[in-house]
Design an enzyme around this catalytic site. Structure first.
Site, short mmCIF file in Angstrom:
data_model
loop_
_atom_site.label_atom_id
_atom_site.label_comp_id
_atom_site.label_asym_id
_atom_site.label_seq_id
_atom_site.Cartn_x
_atom_site.Cartn_y
_atom_site.Cartn_z
N HIS A 149 0.88 -1.17 0.00
CA HIS A 149 0.00 0.00 0.00
C HIS A 149 0.92 1.23 0.00
CE1 HIS A 149 -2.85 2.93 1.77
NE2 HIS A 149 -3.82 2.08 1.47
N ASP A 226 3.08 -4.96 7.92
CA ASP A 226 1.84 -4.19 7.83
C ASP A 226 0.68 -5.18 7.84
OD1 ASP A 226 -0.37 -2.74 7.13
OD2 ASP A 226 0.42 -2.01 5.22
N GLN A 229 -4.54 -5.54 6.87
CA GLN A 229 -5.54 -6.38 6.24
C GLN A 229 -5.59 -7.78 6.85
OE1 GLN A 229 -7.73 -5.39 4.01
NE2 GLN A 229 -6.88 -3.42 3.42
N LYS A 252 -10.77 -1.03 10.16
CA LYS A 252 -10.96 -2.20 9.30
C LYS A 252 -11.36 -3.43 10.11
CE LYS A 252 -7.42 -0.73 5.95
NZ LYS A 252 -8.20 -0.04 4.92
N CYS A 392 -4.66 2.67 -3.70
CA CYS A 392 -3.44 3.12 -3.01
C CYS A 392 -2.32 2.11 -3.18
CB CYS A 392 -3.69 3.40 -1.53
SG CYS A 392 -4.89 4.70 -1.26
#
Lengths: 434, 157
Positions: A149, A226, A229, A252, A392
């Site tokens: 991202h 990261d 998600q 999220k 993104c």
């Protein structure tokens, strides 16, 4: 029909925890609404998830009953707010199996968490007495991937510019997997930090990080994952992942916007210089200089998003109540269903893994040469909410030779009926544009 | 909102069979030629508009690009409407189109001025798509300015 018997002693199908999707959906007030005269079909949870009543209630209740600033008041409301805020930190620490609650730093979102680490490197690089693991200069390298991202690209580009370090990256294979074939050449003694996405927000790929972690350890670099998600969708254990930093964001994972998390190894956080200066992050202040609080307070200058943190704690309670393994399984079934269903759409090309293994419930695709904006617009007229654009992750679009993609993403409240609505909607798109 | 207000037949026609697509050199070698490339960073749509002019008449308005039906049809309509026009007339059309797109569906377009551009009236009701429709028009304005006609170049959106 033939049936398959799983040998005794192996995990059986019925061992997987499950939940009732209809009951889950009843917890989310927004799922009742209509869009353009159709029932809402929300397939954009990778963008932001919806919030259950349990979270909304806690958010409202905090302001209605316990509102006060944290970490500075002796009065009752201040104590209640502080206990709620720190209680949320403890819940989140348990949720990701952090060894210590002090390893959980609240941020605004994942972007801020990544920037926090990047600026800590930056600040350390200006001081000769800083921990050498955080000092960067010409000849040092930062490694990311083509799958990131923008929030895990731009902060490192800026850090490289500020320090003279070099930015390098893992490529992506045609199948949408991380290309680890050059691992040993890419991650070397020159590498100071490797920052990788755990699950791609655009391809849905879940990266197996064990080989990379082993190499990172071998060369003495640091590893940031990261998990924006992955934390909402899979059981995540930071000890098991063996990373140095893990970032994720509340909105999220059924929590509110404006609250995210940086988890860092305690010993590393303690070695990092502060990034934002202000109230709450100090030990003592004179007009000439200041000394700083221990983590996590050192990295939480100013009044934090208190109600948001408390509500994120409620979101974690909600997810834990359903069992993250059940959520993971629900989405695995949906992903398998969706991959099969989308394969029936003429002219549809999926970007990323086309098998429900090593991937999550985020599927990007092209429908012939119809522009994603047009796909999204027609779907919206049918109540189907998908994201269109570059997500993104422009380098991923470039990698696959398209300016934009259409993305459907699932969560715990998604049903196979909604996937059917998507597939039916795509038929409508083809009628308009063919 | 009805989808066919957005995707008018005229728009889909221009999208499927674009008029005058492709960047061209000037027929008259004494013409000033300039172009501008604009992108919509939110969706990755791109368009390049090239203007060939003697300072009075826009001898050609050519374009190339990739993007959604709205942005590409809009470029086709732009070409149709402005090619061969005097600069002053062209900017009057430009102004009318920008006014239509900024009107949130409240502006009644004048077909005598906007021709096929009236089909974009429905787009103005979709705030997320207004930028798509305006992309080639903003690139045109920049290209024209670089060719020495019209307003000063705008900062790229």
């Amino acid at each position: 029909m033939s049936s398959l018997t799983i040998p005794a002693g192996m995990p059986q199908f019925d061992d997987v925890p499950r939940f009732d999707v209809a009951a889950v959906r009843a917890d989310f007030p927004i799922l009742d609404r209509e869009v353009n005269g159709h029932p809402l079909v929300y397939l954009d949870s990778a963008n932001t998830s919806h919030k259950p009543r349990q979270v909304l209630d806690v958010l409202a209740e905090h302001y209605a009953r316990h509102n006060a600033n944290v970490s500075r008041s002796v009065h009752t409301l201040g104590t209640e707010a502080t206990e709620a805020y720190e209680g949320a930190r403890a819940k989140i620490a348990r949720f990701v199996n952090a060894p210590s609650v002090d390893e959980v730093v609240f941020t605004k979102n994942s972007t801020e968490a990544i920037n926090l680490v990047a600026y800590a490197f930056s600040n350390a690089s200006l001081r000769a007495d800083a921990d050498p693991r955080f000092r960067l200069g010409p000849g040092d390298e930062i490694v990311i991937s083509e799958m990131e991202h923008h929030s895990n690209i731009v902060p490192w580009q800026l850090l490289a510019e500020r320090t003279g370090a070099t930015l390098r990256w893992f490529p992506v294979t045609d199948a949408g997997r991380l290309d680890e074939s050059g691992l040993d050449d890419l991650v070397t003694e020159r590498t100071k930090i490797v920052s990788l996405v755990h699950m791609s927000n655009i391809l849905g790929t879940v990266n197996a990080t064990a080989r990379i972690t082993a190499r990172v350890r071998e060369v003495g670099a640091l590893l940031l994952l990261d998990c924006s998600q992955s934390v909402p969708h899979l059981p995540i254990d930071v000890v098991d992942l063996d990373a140095d930093f893990v970032v994720f964001t509340g909105h999220k994972m059924c929590g509110p916007t404006g609250i995210g998390v940086l988890w860092g190894r305690g010993e590393l956080l303690a070695a990092m210089p502060p990034v934002m200066g202000g109230g709450s992050m100090i030990e003592t202040v004179t007009m000439a200089r200041s000394t700083f609080a221990a983590p996590p307070a050192r990295f939480e200058a100013g009044t934090p998003p208190i109600a948001e943190a408390v509500a994120l704690g409620a979101a974690v309670d909600y997810l834990t109540g359903l069992d993250m393994r059940a959520i993971q399984w629900h989405e695995k079934e949906l992903t398998a269903y969706a991959l099969d269903a989308l394969a029936t759409v003429p002219g549809l090309r999926i970007f990323g893994p086309t098998v429900p293994v090593g991937r999550g419930g985020t599927i990007s695709f092209a429908l012939g040469d119809i522009h994603p904006h047009d796909v999204g617009q027609v779907l919206d007229s049918l109540g189907v909410q998908v994201r269109v654009g570059h997500h993104c992750a422009k380098p991923v679009c470039s990698r696959f030779g398209v300016p934009a993609m259409t993305r459907a993403s699932f969560y715990l409240y998604t049903t196979t009926g909604e996937i059917d609505a998507l597939v039916g909607g795509l038929e409508q798109v083809r009628k308009v544009f063919d | 909102m009805q989808l066919d207000q957005l995707y008018q037949e005229i728009i889909l026609d221009h999208y499927k069979r674009p008029h005058g697509r492709g960047l061209r050199d000037a027929d008259d070698p004494t013409d000033r030629v300039a172009e501008a490339h604009h992108v919509n960073p939110t969706c990755g749509d791109e368009v390049t508009v090239r203007v060939a002019t003697d300072g009075v008449v826009l001898h050609d308005v050519s374009y190339d690009g990739m993007g959604c039906s709205i942005s590409q049809a809009s470029a086709s309509v732009l070409h149709e409407l402005l090619r061969g026009r005097e600069a002053g007339e062209a900017f009057a059309v430009h102004e009318a189109f920008v006014e239509l797109m900024s009107g949130r569906g409240q502006v009644t377009p004048d077909e005598d001025v906007l021709g096929d551009g009236v089909a974009f009236a429905g787009v103005a009701r979709y705030p997320a798509r207004v930028k798509c429709a305006l992309l080639p028009w903003m690139a045109f304005k920049d290209a024209a300015a670089r060719a020495g006609v019209g307003a000063s170049p705008e900062v790229k959106a």
